[in-house]
Design a protein around this motif. Structure first.
Motif: not given
Length: 196
Positions: A90, A94, A98, A100
């Motif tokens: 990951k 981000l 968001t 994941w």
């Protein structure tokens, strides 16, 4: 008209047909099998790139098994199976909110999944993770039987098995067929969870 006196256009047609025949032979499944059966040399060091490519038939210092042999080891509980299939990490940056989702990985039931340890170079964190993972699953025994795999034509398992030997593990088996070969044989797979 004799063959020596064919019009130039007829000779060109014959040459064109011969060339087409050569192309068709080169594209045939048999020609592809010949190319696929070309031996891949075993490198002295680790594979550093293009990890999804044909692998050698050997790994110096390790036993190499096919699916039937791997299945016997698994069925007899004669070794710990170590899946080294890479896992997307990951990204730390981000945007907020968001979602994941890890990609689902199915491997040989009972395997220990140590992702991302089969690259040609490991940073200090991954090297430590791999060493800790192996020490944990072997309870510190360097002679514990370990079977390394990922997928067919995957250098990750070749690299990881080689690295385990360099760490001093002495009972290493490499299963190049990996989860693909296992599934093709109709053997069971289960959804894997990586060791954190």
């Amino acid at each position: 008209m004799s063959p020596h006196h064919e019009p130039p256009l007829t000779r060109l047609a014959w040459i064109g047909m011969a060339g087409l025949a050569l192309v068709l032979v080169a594209m045939s499944p048999v020609a592809g099998q010949v190319a696929a059966n070309v031996a891949v040399p075993e490198p002295d060091g680790y594979r550093m790139e293009n990890y999804r490519a044909p692998t050698p038939a050997s790994l110096r210092g390790a036993q190499v098994v096919d699916t039937a042999q791997a299945h016997r080891l698994w069925n007899d509980k004669a070794a710990v199976f170590v899946d080294v299939m890479p896992r997307d990490v990951k990204p730390p940056n981000l945007p907020a909110g968001t979602i994941w989702r890890d990609k689902k990985r199915e491997d040989v039931p009972g395997s220990v999944w140590l992702p991302n340890v089969g690259y040609g170079v490991l940073n200090a964190e991954m090297d430590s993770y791999f060493r800790r993972g192996l020490a944990g699953i072997t309870e510190g025994r360097k002679d514990a039987p370990l079977v390394f795999y990922c997928k067919t034509d995957c250098w990750m398992s070749w690299n990881a098995a080689k690295r385990a030997m360099e760490y001093g593990y002495a009972n290493i088996t490499w299963y190049p067929g990996g989860s693909d070969g296992w599934a093709e044989a109709g053997l069971p797979l289960e959804v894997a969870k990586p060791v954190e």
